[in-house]
Motif scaffolding. Sequence first.
Motif, PDB file in Angstrom:
ATOM      1  N   THR A 236       6.465   6.721   7.428  1.00 20.24           N
ATOM      2  CA  THR A 236       5.771   6.583   6.149  1.00 20.24           C
ATOM      3  C   THR A 236       5.631   5.088   5.936  1.00 20.24           C
ATOM      4  O   THR A 236       6.625   4.394   5.748  1.00 20.24           O
ATOM      5  CB  THR A 236       6.582   7.238   5.016  1.00 20.24           C
ATOM      6  OG1 THR A 236       6.678   8.626   5.314  1.00 20.24           O
ATOM      7  CG2 THR A 236       5.903   7.049   3.664  1.00 20.24           C
ATOM      8  N   VAL A 237       4.386   4.590   6.064  1.00 22.38           N
ATOM      9  CA  VAL A 237       4.197   3.139   6.144  1.00 22.38           C
ATOM     10  C   VAL A 237       3.474   2.560   4.941  1.00 22.38           C
ATOM     11  O   VAL A 237       2.696   3.233   4.260  1.00 22.38           O
ATOM     12  CB  VAL A 237       3.368   2.721   7.385  1.00 22.38           C
ATOM     13  CG1 VAL A 237       4.126   2.962   8.650  1.00 22.38           C
ATOM     14  CG2 VAL A 237       2.030   3.402   7.418  1.00 22.38           C
ATOM     15  N   ALA A 238       3.739   1.266   4.718  1.00 16.86           N
ATOM     16  CA  ALA A 238       2.952   0.481   3.785  1.00 16.86           C
ATOM     17  C   ALA A 238       2.512  -0.766   4.542  1.00 16.86           C
ATOM     18  O   ALA A 238       3.263  -1.291   5.360  1.00 16.86           O
ATOM     19  CB  ALA A 238       3.795   0.102   2.574  1.00 16.86           C
ATOM     20  N   PHE A 239       1.274  -1.187   4.302  1.00 16.31           N
ATOM     21  CA  PHE A 239       0.757  -2.404   4.932  1.00 16.31           C
ATOM     22  C   PHE A 239       0.768  -3.530   3.914  1.00 16.31           C
ATOM     23  O   PHE A 239       0.301  -3.353   2.796  1.00 16.31           O
ATOM     24  CB  PHE A 239      -0.689  -2.195   5.392  1.00 16.31           C
ATOM     25  CG  PHE A 239      -0.820  -1.303   6.593  1.00 16.31           C
ATOM     26  CD1 PHE A 239      -1.005  -1.844   7.852  1.00 16.31           C
ATOM     27  CD2 PHE A 239      -0.758   0.070   6.465  1.00 16.31           C
ATOM     28  CE1 PHE A 239      -1.125  -1.025   8.971  1.00 16.31           C
ATOM     29  CE2 PHE A 239      -0.877   0.894   7.572  1.00 16.31           C
ATOM     30  CZ  PHE A 239      -1.060   0.341   8.837  1.00 16.31           C
ATOM     31  N   VAL A 240       1.276  -4.693   4.333  1.00 20.89           N
ATOM     32  CA  VAL A 240       1.221  -5.857   3.457  1.00 20.89           C
ATOM     33  C   VAL A 240       0.679  -7.040   4.244  1.00 20.89           C
ATOM     34  O   VAL A 240       0.660  -7.020   5.480  1.00 20.89           O
ATOM     35  CB  VAL A 240       2.617  -6.198   2.868  1.00 20.89           C
ATOM     36  CG1 VAL A 240       3.198  -5.027   2.089  1.00 20.89           C
ATOM     37  CG2 VAL A 240       3.598  -6.622   3.959  1.00 20.89           C
ATOM     38  N   GLY A 241       0.239  -8.044   3.531  1.00 17.10           N
ATOM     39  CA  GLY A 241      -0.273  -9.235   4.203  1.00 17.10           C
ATOM     40  C   GLY A 241      -1.402  -9.852   3.390  1.00 17.10           C
ATOM     41  O   GLY A 241      -1.999  -9.186   2.544  1.00 17.10           O
ATOM     42  N   GLN A 242      -1.676 -11.119   3.711  1.00 17.51           N
ATOM     43  CA  GLN A 242      -2.725 -11.869   3.012  1.00 17.51           C
ATOM     44  C   GLN A 242      -4.061 -11.153   3.096  1.00 17.51           C
ATOM     45  O   GLN A 242      -4.328 -10.452   4.087  1.00 17.51           O
ATOM     46  CB  GLN A 242      -2.923 -13.215   3.716  1.00 17.51           C
ATOM     47  CG  GLN A 242      -2.170 -14.364   3.178  1.00 17.51           C
ATOM     48  CD  GLN A 242      -2.322 -15.548   4.124  1.00 17.51           C
ATOM     49  OE1 GLN A 242      -1.767 -15.534   5.223  1.00 17.51           O
ATOM     50  NE2 GLN A 242      -3.053 -16.562   3.704  1.00 17.51           N
ATOM     51  N   SER A 243      -4.893 -11.392   2.144  1.00 20.00           N
ATOM     52  CA  SER A 243      -6.231 -10.831   2.171  1.00 20.00           C
ATOM     53  C   SER A 243      -7.012 -11.423   3.352  1.00 20.00           C
ATOM     54  O   SER A 243      -6.879 -12.604   3.657  1.00 20.00           O
ATOM     55  CB  SER A 243      -6.890 -11.184   0.834  1.00 20.00           C
ATOM     56  OG  SER A 243      -8.243 -10.955   0.912  1.00 20.00           O
ATOM     57  N   GLY A 244      -7.760 -10.578   4.067  1.00 21.24           N
ATOM     58  CA  GLY A 244      -8.592 -11.068   5.166  1.00 21.24           C
ATOM     59  C   GLY A 244      -7.964 -10.939   6.541  1.00 21.24           C
ATOM     60  O   GLY A 244      -8.608 -11.218   7.555  1.00 21.24           O
ATOM     61  N   VAL A 245      -6.703 -10.502   6.627  1.00 23.19           N
ATOM     62  CA  VAL A 245      -6.051 -10.403   7.937  1.00 23.19           C
ATOM     63  C   VAL A 245      -6.444  -9.137   8.692  1.00 23.19           C
ATOM     64  O   VAL A 245      -6.164  -9.000   9.885  1.00 23.19           O
ATOM     65  CB  VAL A 245      -4.505 -10.480   7.825  1.00 23.19           C
ATOM     66  CG1 VAL A 245      -4.052 -11.860   7.382  1.00 23.19           C
ATOM     67  CG2 VAL A 245      -3.971  -9.401   6.891  1.00 23.19           C
TER      68      VAL A 245
END
Length: 353
Positions: free
Chosen positions: A220-229
């Motif tokens: 069960t995943v969540a994605f995070v990271g700067q916009s545009g990656v």
Amino acid sequence: MALIRKRRLTEQQQRRIQKQHKTRQEDLDTSDDLEGLVVQHYGRQLEVQALSVPQEHPIQPEVKDGEPDPFWKPIELGSVWRCHTRTNLELLVTGDRVKWQADPNTGLGIITAIQPRRSLLTRPDRYHKVKPVAANISLIVIVIAPLPEPAPTLIDRYLVACADADIPALLVLNKCDLLLENDDPRLKLVEEYQSLGYEVMLTQANSDFSELKTRLDNETVAFVGQSGVGKSTMINAIVPDAAQKTNIISENSALGQHTTTSTRLIRFGENGALIDSPGIREFGLWHLDYDKIDHGFPEISAFIGHCQYRNCTHTHEKQCAIKQAVVENKVLARRLDSYLRLVDEITEAQQKN
Ligand code: GDP
Ligand code: ZN
């Protein structure tokens, strides 16, 4: 005569009492309840997906010729039901596993119990109270890319937040087609994290993210990271109808104004699930405190307490165990830098309050 009446009343009363007792028993007995998964929540109302069906399915009332069909929603595996919760339950969030009862006559359900959580993502609200956001996330995918240029302190921040939530992280360098050569500094950065013990992966959109897809299949995943990656590109490849499903919800929901921020769970593959919302994508940028930071820098916290001064700031002191560890290549200078920056940030925030 009087005696008979009295006895009848008593029988009636007894029956009534028995019936009340039975209803109460049924109320309390949740063993026949269905298994469910909270896929979206709007405050007190939630949407639950059926993970089991009743052994004996309720029978649809017969309709006489010429009469209109009354409302009837069959309880099917995977069907989604708008539910209320029993008032005695704690606040439920997307990702929660629950016990629930469905009413095919109304299409509504009631959640009767919550299953133990594997993890709980929380964020402070504007009154510094802890607000639950999502339950049972098993992996956080931190996405970086050659462009926009990765900010190592931001990665460290995400790792602090993951450690605090006790959720493993997977660091993904996406857009590998944009890497310059084999000794590209962005590759070096990822290798640094790998040697610190973090799981890493290289991806690019034109390879379909197949390796990532396989890796995420039971998570069960969540994605995070700067916009545009490339998060949206990645999510659309792995969870093909993610964007579409989100749209359906905002069109149909009477509570439309909440849908852009509400956290949604979408299942994919054999046994994977994605939990996503604009709020979740900001995970890691939330308020930190000192203890949390130590958790997220295990290689640094190993040396804490070994400095000459108990209140060592690990900056100008001559006998500092952490600075010594940097000299001996046991701690990366860049990581100590991040660590100190995050500590400074908290100190500043506390001075403001
Ligand atoms: P998000 O803001 O993190 O959701 O990023 P998007 O998924 O919107 O992607 C931002 C831009 O990067 C889009 O123009 C994508 O087409 C592009 N992009 C995504 N993945 C890759 C990749 O692997 N290689 C290259 N060259 N571009 C990519
Ligand atoms: Zn020190």
